[in-house]
Design an enzyme around this catalytic site. Structure first.
Site, short mmCIF file in Angstrom:
data_model
loop_
_atom_site.label_atom_id
_atom_site.label_comp_id
_atom_site.label_asym_id
_atom_site.label_seq_id
_atom_site.Cartn_x
_atom_site.Cartn_y
_atom_site.Cartn_z
N LYS A 1 0.83 -1.20 0.00
CA LYS A 1 0.00 0.00 0.00
C LYS A 1 0.87 1.25 0.00
O LYS A 1 1.89 1.32 0.68
CB LYS A 1 -0.94 0.00 1.20
CG LYS A 1 -2.04 -1.06 1.11
CD LYS A 1 -2.95 -1.00 2.31
CE LYS A 1 -4.09 -2.01 2.19
NZ LYS A 1 -5.02 -1.70 1.09
N LYS B 1 -14.35 -8.12 12.17
CA LYS B 1 -15.35 -8.20 11.11
C LYS B 1 -16.66 -7.54 11.57
O LYS B 1 -16.94 -7.44 12.75
CB LYS B 1 -15.64 -9.67 10.78
CG LYS B 1 -14.42 -10.47 10.35
CD LYS B 1 -14.02 -10.15 8.94
CE LYS B 1 -12.96 -11.11 8.44
NZ LYS B 1 -12.49 -10.78 7.08
N HIS C 1 -0.62 -9.04 8.89
CA HIS C 1 -0.86 -7.65 8.50
C HIS C 1 -0.52 -6.66 9.61
O HIS C 1 0.27 -5.74 9.43
CB HIS C 1 -2.33 -7.45 8.09
CG HIS C 1 -2.74 -8.24 6.89
ND1 HIS C 1 -1.86 -8.57 5.88
CD2 HIS C 1 -3.93 -8.75 6.52
CE1 HIS C 1 -2.51 -9.25 4.95
NE2 HIS C 1 -3.75 -9.38 5.32
N GLU D 1 -13.37 -4.01 9.38
CA GLU D 1 -14.10 -4.42 8.19
C GLU D 1 -15.59 -4.42 8.49
O GLU D 1 -16.01 -4.72 9.61
CB GLU D 1 -13.66 -5.81 7.74
CG GLU D 1 -12.18 -5.92 7.40
CD GLU D 1 -11.79 -7.33 7.01
OE1 GLU D 1 -11.94 -7.66 5.82
OE2 GLU D 1 -11.36 -8.09 7.89
#
Length: 491
Positions: free
Chosen positions: A182, A337, A240, A216
């Site tokens: 990124k 999530k 990550h 998310e």
């Protein structure tokens, strides 16, 4: 400001699993965008390989559909698409057997740069590596790209590394983590090491704490059975979030060189202190029914098809790095999530000035905060205290110095490549800086395994949290007991 496109040398890229979901969503569209930008040179070829029986014409039609679905209209040029499709080839292949390997060998040109992307299940990494050598396809200069997960614990990671090392040197292995591709993640290194402004303050004397958030809005529906064997710790934290933590906490490398950068990241992982049960919060999202009673979103247990699951869809941790630079500065990590918004950010909160010359009787003092946004709307934001405009005394207000890449770099410069695009081009260049080394992966699992073993031995159950919220209530207390609070989750 116009971004520069630097072409790579001609290559043969073989994508194993070329008809799978990752290839469809990321790899093929990303390669087309690099072709559209002029980065893929004449003479390069992309060879799809998968167990699906189809010919090259059918594979090109498959790639065209992927481009139509996942590439913006501004880059869907008919002539360019046709030219890109003409560099595609396809070979049906049996990863566990003999079928298709001689046909693949006939296509791969040994005089070119050869790269092999393993967009397949980890169980196939070994058989693919073995057959690439057995059939004389991979040379000593070949490169392989392997997708996560890199094992599910330290023991399996060691087995995987040993298997790959039987056929490829470490300098040939590219363990891909798309977060490192990124633009903002790489800009973090530039901000730290190319400017004198921040690095003198980048330590426990001036930094109060660091928050790393990856939130998310989606659940695990459709991949619940897979996710239930993994969970947020294995799926996100071990790779990550660990990589983001390393880039924040690492010492300056002697040079922007692959092994120099990865040496410093490894030191951070090895300096991580064990995490106690009191510094961990795990959660599972609950089912949600709309106010009118007509809409229903399943909870985690339903998505996972396991009513007794103890796998976390959310985790928050307080972590400490045991070295001189960060002694006493906590790092708060969280990911989950079905949260309120989709956002990924790193927030470095600096300490308050040791003495204020202003009358704070009616003011709430706010710290300086540097926020690095990974998604959406990549950019950086520095919050500072200034005088509120107008007469009537010295009133302080916090304002942002905001740099969105899309705004700061202009229309041309804001054409930011997807992380996969950049990383695949780095593979072709032979640059491993943004890829994980084997000892780095093993060190991360060595830290992660005792945490997972601890809650498993205790029989801990994740705490339920409402879909669309910021996570479990206990996660708020993790910060509140330290006199701090999480940043609001919002796009």
């Amino acid at each position: 400001m116009v971004s520069r496109v630097i072409p790579v040398d001609p290559f043969d890229l073989v994508v194993f699993g070329a008809t799978g979901d990752l290839a469809n969503r990321k790899i093929l569209p990303g390669l087309y965008r690099r072709f559209f930008s002029g980065q893929i040179p004449e003479g390069a070829r992309i060879i799809g390989a998968a167990r699906t029986e189809m010919d090259t014409a059918a594979f090109r039609a498959h790639a065209r559909a992927a481009i139509d679905e996942h590439v913006g209209a501004g880059k869907r040029n008919a002539a360019q698409i046709e030219a890109f499709l003409n560099i595609l080839e396809y070979v049906p292949i049996d990863a566990m057997g003999e079928g298709g390997w001689n046909e693949l060998k006939a296509l791969v040109r040994p005089q070119m740069i050869n790269a092999f992307y393993f967009s397949v299940a980890p169980a196939l990494f070994g058989p693919l590596a073995e057959r690439l050598h057995a059939f004389g396809i991979a040379t000593s200069q070949a490169r392989i790209v392997v997708e996560k997960p890199f094992g599910r614990d330290l023991a399996s990671a060691k087995v995987l590394n040993t298997t790959l090392a039987e056929h490829f040197d470490e300098t040939q292995i590219y363990r891909i983590d798309h977060y490192l591709g990124k633009e903002t993640v790489q800009n973090l290194m530039a901000v730290r090491f190319a400017n004198i402004l921040f690095e003198p303050l980048w330590n426990a004397q001036f930094v109060d704490h660091v928050q790393i958030t990856v939130a998310e809005t989606v659940g695990v529906g459709g991949r619940g059975s897979y996710y239930d064997k993994s969970g947020a710790m294995r799926d996100m934290v071990q790779n990550h979030l660990m990589q983001l933590l390393c880039l924040i906490a690492m010492e300056p490398p002697y040079h922007f060189d692959p092994d120099a950068v990865r040496d410093e990241k490894l030191k951070v992982i090895r300096a991580l202190q064990p995490v106690s049960a009191a510094d961990i919060v795990r959660g599972q999202y609950l089912a949600h029914r709309s106010d009118d009673g007509k809409g229903h979103q399943p909870g985690y247990l339903e998505d996972a098809e396991n009513p007794d699951s103890r796998t976390e869809s959310y985790i928050a941790l307080r972590v400490h790095v045991a070295n001189w630079r960060w002694k006493g500065t906590p790092f708060y990590l969280r990911t989950g999530k079905r949260l309120r918004a989709r956002t990924s950010e790193i927030a470095i909160t600096f300490k308050e000035p040791p003495h204020s010359i202003f009358d704070e009787a009616d003011e709430t003092w706010r710290e300086n905060v540097l926020v690095i946004r990974l998604q959406p709307n990549e950019g950086m934001n520095l919050k500072m205290m200034i005088k509120e405009p107008g007469p009537g005394g010295m009133r302080l207000v916090q304002v942002p110095l905001d740099m969105s890449f899309a705004e700061a770099l202009g229309e041309d410069g804001a054409d930011i490549p997807d992380a996969y695009e950049r990383l695949i081009m780095d593979v072709i260049r032979g640059n491993q800086t943004l890829f994980m080394r084997g000892d780095e992966v093993e060190a991360a699992w060595a830290w992660t395994d005792p945490i997972i073993e601890g809650w498993t031995a205790r029989g801990d159950r994740p705490q339920g949290y409402d879909a669309g919220s910021s996570g479990p209530e206990d996660a708020l207390m993790l910060m509140h007991r330290d006199g701090r609070r999480w940043r609001e989750i919002r796009e």
